[in-house]
Scaffold this active site. Structure first.
Site, short mmCIF file in Angstrom:
data_model
loop_
_atom_site.label_atom_id
_atom_site.label_comp_id
_atom_site.label_asym_id
_atom_site.label_seq_id
_atom_site.Cartn_x
_atom_site.Cartn_y
_atom_site.Cartn_z
N HIS A 63 -31.67 -28.89 43.40
CA HIS A 63 -32.03 -30.21 42.87
C HIS A 63 -33.14 -30.08 41.85
CE1 HIS A 63 -34.92 -29.41 46.09
NE2 HIS A 63 -35.77 -30.05 45.29
N THR A 110 -36.42 -32.12 41.14
CA THR A 110 -37.31 -33.18 41.65
C THR A 110 -37.81 -34.04 40.49
OG1 THR A 110 -38.07 -31.67 43.39
CG2 THR A 110 -39.44 -33.62 42.96
N HIS A 148 -37.29 -28.90 36.31
CA HIS A 148 -36.74 -27.59 36.67
C HIS A 148 -35.94 -27.68 37.95
CE1 HIS A 148 -40.18 -28.07 39.31
NE2 HIS A 148 -39.54 -27.24 40.13
N THR A 177 -35.66 -25.25 41.29
CA THR A 177 -36.14 -24.04 41.97
C THR A 177 -34.93 -23.28 42.51
OG1 THR A 177 -38.22 -25.09 42.60
CG2 THR A 177 -37.54 -23.19 43.90
P1 A2P Z 1 -39.67 -28.09 43.46
O1 A2P Z 1 -39.31 -29.43 42.93
O2 A2P Z 1 -40.46 -27.27 42.52
O3 A2P Z 1 -38.48 -27.31 43.94
P2 A2P Z 1 -41.11 -29.16 50.34
O4 A2P Z 1 -39.87 -28.59 50.92
O5 A2P Z 1 -42.18 -28.15 50.05
O6 A2P Z 1 -41.61 -30.33 51.09
O7 A2P Z 1 -40.71 -29.72 48.90
C1 A2P Z 1 -39.58 -30.51 48.71
C2 A2P Z 1 -39.31 -30.58 47.22
O8 A2P Z 1 -40.35 -31.30 46.56
C3 A2P Z 1 -39.23 -29.24 46.55
O9 A2P Z 1 -38.13 -29.29 45.67
C4 A2P Z 1 -40.55 -29.07 45.85
O10 A2P Z 1 -40.67 -28.30 44.71
C5 A2P Z 1 -40.98 -30.49 45.60
N1 A2P Z 1 -42.44 -30.58 45.77
C6 A2P Z 1 -43.15 -30.25 46.86
N2 A2P Z 1 -44.45 -30.55 46.71
C7 A2P Z 1 -44.58 -31.08 45.48
C8 A2P Z 1 -45.67 -31.59 44.71
N3 A2P Z 1 -46.92 -31.63 45.20
N4 A2P Z 1 -45.42 -32.04 43.47
C9 A2P Z 1 -44.19 -32.00 42.97
N5 A2P Z 1 -43.11 -31.55 43.63
C10 A2P Z 1 -43.29 -31.09 44.87
#
Ligand code: A2P
Length: 222
Positions: A69, A71, A153, A155
């Site tokens: 995904h 975000t 992006h 991940t």
């Molecule tokens: P990303 O979008 O870079 O992949 P988690 O599993 O750690 O709770 O995170 C869920 C999703 O939200 C992941 O896709 C993660 O990163 C994104 N994410 C986590 N923490 C943050 C943050 N502080 N700011 C922005 N995106 C975040």
């Protein structure tokens, strides 16, 4: 239960449809498989890993996580700053559940993360939070001057102990270098595109043909 009375999600974002997830994962695997065999990669290996290893298997080095995904807004069930404001945006309400075509324009690898850069269209930018790049400023100061959407992006994997949100910071670092006029050291023309090195173990593959990925704008409650 009306939507208003439910708590906010963990995050909002575009979720890739299953078929395209497989394709993106395969493309990423192929890239990692090729990258770690390149002489240029081996030459810069000390920048990549602090361990005195002669080789690294990138496919093992990075751990993949959940559904692919992009975000838009991390809400942390409402605890994140601006979460409620984002959920209340008219565009978010109107476009919730709609299909989009995301354009994946580059793949990048750092000692911490592997990800795909998403180049957002004007329409898609209406769903992009205004402060997404500003939030990264404490870690990547130059993010303050990058255009909205720069952080977008997917991940694809994280090294052990690295949080997925790091992927966006790693992308912003590379884009900041580009903005300063550093083109990166052109390393190789690969089948997928041109590979450039930006120092400190940072690699960027600009895709010759951007990957078009069908995705649904939705949210995850986790
Ligand atoms: P990303 O979008 O870079 O992949 P988690 O599993 O750690 O709770 O995170 C869920 C999703 O939200 C992941 O896709 C993660 O990163 C994104 N994410 C986590 N923490 C943050 C943050 N502080 N700011 C922005 N995106 C975040």
């Amino acid at each position: 239960v009306p939507l208003e009375e439910m708590s906010l999600p963990l995050f909002f974002g575009w979720f890739l449809l299953p078929g395209i997830q497989d394709k993106v994962r395969c493309t990423s695997m192929d890239f990692l498989k090729t990258l770690d065999t390149l002489e240029a990669f081996k030459k810069h290996l000390p920048d990549f890993t602090v361990e005195a290893e002669k080789e690294v298997d990138l496919e093992q080095y990075f751990q993949a996580n959940g559904a692919l995904h992009c975000t838009t807004k991390f809400c942390d069930y409402g605890k994140a700053e601006g979460a409620k404001e984002y959920a209340d945006k008219p565009a978010v309400k109107e476009l919730y559940g709609s299909a989009f075509e995301l354009s994946l324009s580059a793949l990048f690898v750092t000692p911490r993360t592997v990800g795909a850069r998403v180049s957002l269209s004007e329409d898609q930018l209406t769903l992009w939070p205004a402060d997404a790049e500003k939030e990264a400023v404490p870690l990547v100061p130059a993010a303050a001057t990058l255009p909205a959407g720069s952080r977008a992006h997917i991940t694809l994997g994280c090294a052990e102990g690295v949080e997925p949100q790091q992927t966006g910071f790693d992308l912003l670092e590379i884009l900041a270098l580009q903005q300063e006029g550093q083109e990166g050291e052109l390393v190789e023309e690969m089948e997928l595109g041109s590979l450039a090195y930006y120092g400190k173990g940072r690699w960027l593959l600009s895709l010759r043909e951007p990957v078009s990925a069908q995705a649904c704008f939705s949210s995850l409650y986790g």
